[in-house]
Design a protein around this motif. Structure first.
Motif, mmCIF file in Angstrom:
data_model
loop_
_atom_site.group_PDB
_atom_site.id
_atom_site.type_symbol
_atom_site.label_atom_id
_atom_site.label_comp_id
_atom_site.label_asym_id
_atom_site.label_seq_id
_atom_site.Cartn_x
_atom_site.Cartn_y
_atom_site.Cartn_z
ATOM 1 N N GLY A 189 -1.359 -0.913 -5.377
ATOM 2 C CA GLY A 189 -1.090 -0.375 -4.051
ATOM 3 C C GLY A 189 -1.314 1.113 -3.923
ATOM 4 O O GLY A 189 -1.048 1.691 -2.884
ATOM 5 N N GLY A 249 -3.964 -4.533 -3.460
ATOM 6 C CA GLY A 249 -3.785 -4.176 -2.052
ATOM 7 C C GLY A 249 -5.078 -4.107 -1.254
ATOM 8 O O GLY A 249 -5.090 -3.622 -0.124
ATOM 9 N N LEU A 269 0.854 -1.180 0.000
ATOM 10 C CA LEU A 269 0.000 0.000 0.000
ATOM 11 C C LEU A 269 0.893 1.233 0.000
ATOM 12 O O LEU A 269 1.881 1.280 0.728
ATOM 13 C CB LEU A 269 -0.884 0.020 1.255
ATOM 14 C CG LEU A 269 -1.910 -1.097 1.404
ATOM 15 C CD1 LEU A 269 -2.614 -0.963 2.751
ATOM 16 C CD2 LEU A 269 -2.929 -1.054 0.274
#
Ligand code: ATP
Ligand code: ATP
Ligand code: MG
Ligand code: MG
Lengths: 319, 339, 329, 518
Positions: D220, D43, D21
């Motif tokens: 992410g 993510g 992330l």
């Protein structure tokens, strides 16, 4: 991320080396040729059983019957020799006895699917019983002199013959595990047996070979032991049982399966050997030797835990 | 499975135990001081059981009295392989004499050979090793005599020459226990044909508790049982405990090998009739004394008086020493001993 | 809910019943009250330890240090006896202190397993060596026999209520309270939960480490209780007396249907497992089986029992995935 | 004060070597259904785990719940605050009863010795199940339930908790359409009660049916948040994958050649009966049906892991004898299982080891030892042709996202050069980008002469990829359709079994309730 990092096994090797150096410096007699010599003689029998145990543990199992397989194998060989057969047929029979036990374990584990710890808990008692029934608890002894050369003789005059055998089986085990397709499957099975099944691996065949191979190593160990001690009894090598589990685990083998290296186990066996021998030479009470072994086992794994933690934190900080 | 020769099921008195500690400590300091002293290694079948602790006390005492260094060390389990390692380590230490009580006579053969090659005097004690190999063999009693003696004592206690008896043993694979039992069986076969042994010898894992449970089962299974012969030191105590609990003191006789202090509570009320043994402290003492002689190049003679032990017997072969005839401990005399 | 569980227990029960029936034909004394008292009393120690082991195995761990731990506590008791006055107070004190020592030793295992995350079999292999080595070092293997016990403790060990020895009550008390803990307390539920699915348990807020800590400490606690039982049963402390007992204890638990992979196991099942091993031991002599073949019989029964159980389990598992196949129209 | 119940900003999470992330934002309003979407490995699950306290985010993020600092460091903290998570892989206890499973966790903060009140536990669990219109014995152990029922138990648990925010990570991936409808109704009810829901799914239609707002993640990173009114499907896909993707129906029937594979009179008690099917060169055969219709069992029997009671197999002119998966592989049959993580891959092991597992015997040198070099080259070749990311052959498989894991499984079988590939739910839990790649791959294989049988529950997939469709129902083949002539309605008519089972006993399976497929 791929900076120079020592593997678990190399660290253990360094520990073994440190112990060796430490004992050489502080224990009179440790480095004497006589002592080194006797350690070389003591190593193979235990080392072989520890290797066998390691292979089983890599599949996520355990073989509690391994020392009784060794004893049974020794009984087989001994009976042959005391009944007038030659050394070679005796060894063959000894190996066959062991393989029969291994096959029994293998069938119950791989075909019926009973967890290995349960199977071998039962067969441990069973094999012990069979040996008792055969020998009435008595020792069998009196082997030809040539036989005693296996465990007591030298190769080229310096290296114990048994150590050479051990060395050969160490290499074979390493090759089988790392380079053979069976070895690959052993590791894969140890990590996830369902996935190997769904990849066309015949799990039962892999497992069967694992138990057979462990019992083969037990048989080789038994031949060395019976030759060294010139006798066999129901409890031949029984003190190696829990020790061999400890050695495999200290050597980094994952008790849940999927990981384990020959070198790790060898280093662990060396550590045990050095410690026992060194403390004996120092005249430490033998009960305390057990305490030290237990403490080392826990200490090394605790260290592993903290160093893993540290390296994880470092990796985090780095990225 | 431990299988000491006749390991004491006994309870060293608390002060007795302390004594042991003290002596061993002193022994250690002595070791450090004097390097030129003779070094006698005494290897029991295993360390950490009362019987061999008593021998240790005797051995250390002899070391002090005779001015030799005594190294008393053995495996923690009665495992032949482990014992061989201990002996190998002793060879590395280059001691002057090694006396071993082999767990398995055959298995120590190679290592004893090796000791001799290294100019170490080797002897056995407590349990014989290969006769050819040892320079001296110290026996507490004569095995044949001991076994037959126990059988006689049992018949005597039963007060009849017929009926059912059972035999308990420490472990099925203990060689000397087996030889006593064999002797006892021959005695019964030859002289008391009407006595019936109800089952094969029953193993008790060298544990009083197991002997107790097995005896309870025996008493139920063979209600006409007249006697129990219990070989190995914890076994008579367990057998007696069962007889005591069931109140069968008058119906069932128990005879076996045990130390007097342990036996006392059972001898009192007749649940144990006779304990037969020798003095293990003396055995340790004698072993060291003879080891010293050997290291100094002497051999014992028949009828020789050994200080602290008494008159010994040497058999015709010239190297088998028998300490003393078996000793009986009964209600009357048990309290006189402190081991 | 327990349909399958009951079946698992059922297979042990079936074997127990079969052996009982055979033995009662072979030996007239087998079914007597006296014999059963002996069996129960003689297996109190194994039973108490097996009950503790059940919790550990439910959480998919194992403890091979139990026998050494129990011996360590028993030796401590024997040591304390030399200083305790001859009064009932001493017995009470022993009942407080022995479990406490056991808990401390068990907690040591627990910390290594939960905090340091070393696999339990390794931890307890290590502590097995440490405990038994220290015991042998300090006692030199010497017995502490009844002459050094306070009379009050001897009196305690001889108590019988309604003709039943006190140890059997102790055994029953341990069994019932542990059963209650498993069934009716949060911690018991957590034990079952982490055995069933460790990951899920942390997700629903169960403190995995605390539960592991609990099972090992509780094992230690029961080791302390078992030490009292052992001391009172043999009226002596033998530093070697329990050697090797851990494998018997584990065998009893798994014969009782606890799953070595965790999640499954019950107190009634374990009691049946203990009973199975007990009557086999008892029956060997009653059935007059040749000494040298006794281990063969025991080993064979263990192998057969675990195989039978596995086959049964698979059959049931196969039934689970059934589809209601449409009949041909 | 904002009307957001949850505000997460600047959230980053780094795993060793992976930034899962990177400065992500997620804001959820009181009482809304908020969809979290993104490709595999974007993510989503990681974000949820941060939300739940399973993972701790890197420093510098802001995480408010109900307007105050959430201060959540472990799952229990989240639970106590009223956040319930239904994880992608469920969090049930197979050995505990339904009631216990629903109730568990409610009292995690109580003293360990607290007594369990079985009565109130069952009451509460019963209520939650009623709300879901479920009729399950509260005493039944959860392992005896079907996967779908288990999913519903998980939802019941969240309901029973009186949660303020419920997160559902791909809850519908193993539900039948009937149960999906039920779930929608439950979500509507939750909304009425002012409870917020975060909903993760790869099925876009479904998302448009239930969601009020979308948050899109890519690699992410936070792409954006959108109200349902301001965006359409195509735009959403574009934002997810960063390009446009067209989901096209198969419009051209393949040129069919010889028969390559045949199943004759296959039966296995309690699984399937009288199965006859043929596969022709050049076509993709889809096998579809409701969950629990026996497709997986059939496939696994062909593959040899679940031996059939009777019947024969025929491949490329030969009758086959298959007693184990080993036999099957030797004869040229490959099977991609539906359970990727447990059956498809050895997660801890490297990509190489996984890819070469079925063919390892062929990769030996003269000494009969594994040739590492050849092995690596082979793997690299498939990593490249399948575009597995990251392309590191020695990486452990568990470090890959779902879609990439699936590619490894497929690569594993490609290396075995099978004659027949059976692929079970090939795109379950896989994002659109990876999905189309896999579909193209299947096409390519057919062209290269591999017979492909695809088992799938997703009708759009079946209709767009296959050439011919077999529909299974309650262990039998209910009918066959040519894809060009088929539509969802026709398939469903075959899949729905109009006849009632003679035995009215509710089977374990989830096949009993029948609704329209999406
Ligand atoms: N424990 C972990 N260690 C290392 N990397 C991880 C870990 N968990 C997730 N990742 C990595 O983080 C990234 C995001 O994974 P995540 O599971 O959150 O994706 P996702 O959006 O849920 O995908 P999917 O739709 O397939 O479920 C992936 O690259 C994954 O490989
Ligand atoms: N691991 C499992 N545990 C318990 N039940 C299962 C399991 N796997 C499948 N089932 C049950 O077996 C039955 C048949 O499932 P199966 O997976 O074969 O059906 P299917 O037609 O392949 O459907 P799908 O693949 O969509 O699940 C269903 O009732 C299902 O609930
Ligand atoms: Mg996910
Ligand atoms: Mg399926």
């Amino acid at each position: 991320m791929t900076n120079i990092k020592l593997s678990k096994e190399s660290v253990l090797g360094l520990i073994a080396l440190a112990i060796f150096v430490g004992l050489s410096l502080f224990t009179p007699g440790f480095l004497s040729s006589g002592n080194i010599n006797s350690m070389m003689f003591q190593l193979p029998e235990f080392g072989l059983i520890a290797l066998g145990m390691m292979v089983v543990i890599i599949t996520g199992g355990i073989d509690l019957s391994i020392t009784y397989i060794a004893a049974f194998s020794g009984v087989g060989a001994a009976l042959m020799m005391t009944n007038g057969f030659g050394i070679f047929p005796a060894i063959i029979v000894g190996i066959i006895f062991a393989l029969a036990c291994g096959a029994f374990n293998g069938v119950v584990v791989s075909k019926i699917g009973v967890p290995p710890i349960l199977v071998t808990l039962g067969t441990m008692v069973l094999f012990e019983g069979v040996i008792l029934a055969i020998t009435n608890g008595n020792a069998i002894s009196g082997f030809p002199d040539a036989y005693s050369l296996i465990g007591n003789g030298y190769y080229l005059g310096i290296v114990p013959f048994s150590l050479v055998i051990f060395f050969v089986f160490t290499i074979i085990t390493g090759l089988l595990l790392n380079k053979s397709t069976w070895g690959r499957r052993v590791y894969m099975y140890g990590s996830n047996d369902l996935a190997t099944l769904f990849s066309g691996v015949k799990n039962s065949k892999v497992l069967m070979k694992v138990y057979l191979y462990a019992s083969l190593l037990a048989a080789v160990s038994a031949i060395i032991m019976t030759s060294r001690y010139n006798s066999v009894k129901v409890d031949l090598g029984s003190s190696y049982l829990l020790q061999s589990v400890a050695a495999a685990v200290l050597g980094g083998t994952n008790i849940h399966g999927g990981y384990g290296k020959v070198m790790g186990t060898i280093y662990a066996v060396l550590i045990f050997q050095f410690i026992r021998n060194g403390l004996n030479l120092m005249g430490v009470h033998s009960s305390l030797v057990d305490v030290v072994i237990g403490a080392i086992l826990i200490a090394v794994l605790t260290l592993n835990f903290f160093s893993d933690k540290l390296s994880r934190q470092k990796a985090k900080a780095a990225s | 499975v431990s299988e000491e020769s006749a390991g004491s099921g006994g309870d060293e008195e608390a002060d007795g135990a302390e004594e042991t500690d003290n002596t061993s400590e002193e022994g250690n300091t002595e070791e450090a001081e004097s390097d030129d002293e003779l070094e006698i290694a005494v290897v029991p079948k295993l360390v950490g059981i009362p019987y061999f602790n008593a021998s240790e006390t005797g051995a250390e005492q002899a070391g002090e009295d005779l001015g030799v260094n005594v190294e008393y060390t053995g495996p923690t389990e009665a495992d032949a392989a482990a014992q061989v390692k201990v002996i190998e380590d002793l060879i590395s230490q280059d001691v002057d004499a090694i006396a071993v009580a082999p767990n398995d006579p055959a298995s120590v053969e190679p290592v004893l050979k090796k000791a001799k090659e290294n100019d170490i005097h080797v002897m056995d004690w407590d349990t014989p090793a290969d006769k050819e190999l040892v320079d001296l063999s110290v026996k507490q009693v004569d095995d044949e005599e001991f076994g037959r003696h126990m059988a006689e004592k049992l018949v005597e206690a039963m007060g009849t020459e017929e009926g059912e008896i059972a035999i308990l043993t420490g472990g099925l694979s203990a060689a000397n226990l087996n030889s006593w039992i064999d002797a006892a069986q021959s005695e019964l076969d030859e002289n008391y044909p009407d006595i019936e042994i109800v089952s094969d010898k029953i193993p008790t894992d060298e544990k009083q508790q197991v002997a107790y449970q097995k005896t309870l089962d025996l008493l139920k299974s063979y209600p006409d049982l007249k006697g129990v012969l219990a070989v190995s030191t914890p076994a008579p105590l367990g057998a007696a405990q069962a007889v005591q609990e069931k109140g069968l003191q008058d119906e069932v006789s128990v005879v076996g090998s045990a130390l007097p202090t342990d036996s006392e509570p059972f001898l009192e009320d007749g649940s144990l009739d006779t304990a037969v043994l020798w003095n293990p402290e003396q055995l340790g003492y004698l072993t060291v004394a003879l080891g010293k002689m050997l290291a100094e190049g002497e051999m014992p003679e028949d009828g020789q008086e050994i200080e602290g032990v008494g008159e010994i017997t040497v058999e015709d072969d010239g190297k088998t020493v028998i300490m003393a005839p078996p000793q009986d401990y009964t209600k009357e005399n048990a309290s006189e001993f402190d081991f | 809910m327990k349909a399958l569980l009951k079946q698992k227990e059922f297979s042990v029960l079936a074997i127990v019943i079969i052996i009982c029936v055979i033995l009662s034909f072979v030996s007239p004394v087998f079914l007597t009250v006296g014999n059963w008292m002996d069996i129960l009393e003689g297996n109190t120690v194994i039973g108490i330890l097996a009950i503790g082991m059940t919790l550990i195995i439910i959480t998919s761990d194992i403890d091979v240090s139990v026998a050494a731990l129990t011996t360590a506590v028993a030796v401590s008791i024997g040591f304390m006896f030399q200083y305790l006055p001859d009064s009932w107070f001493s017995v009470v004190l022993i009942f407080l202190i022995a479990p406490l020592i056991g808990m401390l030793l068990g907690a040591f295992n627990g910390i290594l397993v939960s905090k340091i995350q070393i696999p339990a079999i390794v931890v307890t292999l290590g502590t097995l060596n440490i405990f038994s080595g220290l015991v042998l070092y300090f006692t030199n293997g010497n017995y502490i026999n009844s002459t050094q016990f306070p009379q009050s403790f001897m009196a305690f060990s001889n108590i019988e209520i309604l003709g039943i020895p006190i140890l059997i009550y102790l055994f029953a008390l341990v069994a019932v309270s542990t059963w209650f803990i498993l069934k009716y307390t949060l911690i018991g539920r957590s034990v079952l939960a982490i055995g069933g699915n460790a990951q899920s348990s942390t997700r629903v807020g169960i403190n995995f480490k605390k539960v592991k800590m609990f099972v090992f400490t509780y094992m230690g606690f029961l080791g302390g209780v078992a030490a009292i039982a052992q001391t009172s049963y043999t009226t002596a402390v033998d530093p070697n007396g329990l050697m090797g007992l851990e494998l018997t204890v584990i065998a009893a638990v798994v014969l009782g249907g606890a799953n070595i992979h965790g999640g499954r196991g019950s107190i009634p099942g374990t009691l049946l497992g203990v009973l199975l091993l007990a009557i086999m031991q008892n029956g060997m002599i009653l059935a007059r089986i040749d000494t040298f073949w006794q281990n063969v019989v025991t080993g064979a029964i263990i192998v057969i029992a675990v195989s039978y159980d596995e086959i049964n389990h698979r059959r049931n598992q196969a039934k689970l995935a059934n589809i209601d196949v449409k009949e041909a129209s | 004060m904002s009307d957001y119940i949850l505000e997460m900003e600047h959230i980053s999470k780094t795993f060793p070597g992976v930034k899962a992330l990177d400065n992500v934002e997620l804001k959820v309003k009181q009482g809304e259904v908020h969809a979290l979407i993104g490709e595999n490995g974007a993510g989503k699950s990681t974000l949820i785990k941060v939300l739940a306290g399973v993972h701790e985010a890197d420093e510098g993020g802001r995480y408010l719940f109900e307007g105050i600092d959430a201060d959540i460091h472990r799952p229990l903290d989240a639970t106590l605050k009223g956040i319930s998570i239904i994880y992608q892989d469920l969090s049930l206890f197979p050995n505990l009863s339904v009631a216990e499973n629903i109730y568990i966790g409610r009292d995690s903060n109580k003293k360990p010795w607290t007594k369990i009140n079985w009565k109130s536990m069952k009451e509460l669990a019963g209520k939650a199940l009623d709300e879901l219109e479920m009729d399950i014995d509260l005493n039944k152990r959860v392992e005896l339930l079907s996967i779908a029922q288990q999913q519903m138990i998980e939802i019941a648990r969240a309901l029973a908790f009186d949660s303020k925010l419920i997160v559902m990570d791909e809850p519908t991936s193993s539900l039948s359409s009937g149960e999906v409808e039920k779930l929608y109704r439950v979500i509507d009810k939750l909304k009425e009660r002012g409870i917020s829901v975060i909903f993760i799914s790869h099925k876009l239609k479904e998302l448009f049916r239930v969601s009020d707002r979308f948050t899109v993640l890519r690699d992410g990173q936070f792409v954006g948040s959108y109200d349902v009114e301001e965006i359409d499907e195509q735009q959403l896909i574009k934002r997810m994958v960063g390009r446009e993707v067209v989901y096209e129906n198969n419009t051209q029937k393949a040129a069919v050649g010889e028969k390559v594979f045949e199943v004759k009179n296959f039966s296995k008690e309690g699984n399937f009966k009288d199965i006859n099917l043929s596969l022709y060169e050049g076509e993709i055969l889809a096998v579809t049906g409701l969950v629990g219709s026996g497709r997986t069992e059939l496939a696994q029997s062909i593959f040899g892991v679940n031996k059939a009671d009777e019947g024969t197999l025929w491949l490329n002119g030969k009758d086959l004898k298959i007693n184990s998966s080993e036999d099957a592989v030797k004869q040229g049959i490959a099977y991609v299982p539906e359970a990727r993580q447990t059956q498809g891959l050895v997660l801890e092991q490297s990509i190489v080891n996984n890819m070469t597992l079925p063919v390892i015997d062929a990769l030996r040198n003269k000494l009969k030892l594994i040739d590492r070099k050849v092995e690596k080259e082979l793997t690299e070749q498939y990593i490249k042709s399948l575009d597995v990311r990251p392309s590191m052959p020695d990486l452990a498989a568990d470090k890959l996202s779902g879609g990439n894991q699936q590619k490894v499984v497929i690569g594993k079988w490609l290396s075995a050069q099978p004659k027949l590939l059976i692929i079970d739910e090939p795109t379950n839990g896989i994002d659109i980008g990876a999905k189309t790649e896999i579909h193209k791959l299947l096409r390519r294989m057919v062209k290269e002469g591999i017979g492909v049988i695809m088992i799938s529950s997703e009708l759009p997939e079946v209709l767009s990829v296959s050439d011919r469709i077999l529909v299974m129902s309650r262990g039998r083949i209910a009918g066959e359709l040519n894809t060009l002539e088929a539509d969802q309605e026709k398939v469903m008519n075959l899949a729905l079994d109009t006849e009632e089972p003679e035995d009215k006993r509710q089977p374990e399976g989830a096949e009993s309730t029948v609704h329209q497929e999406v």
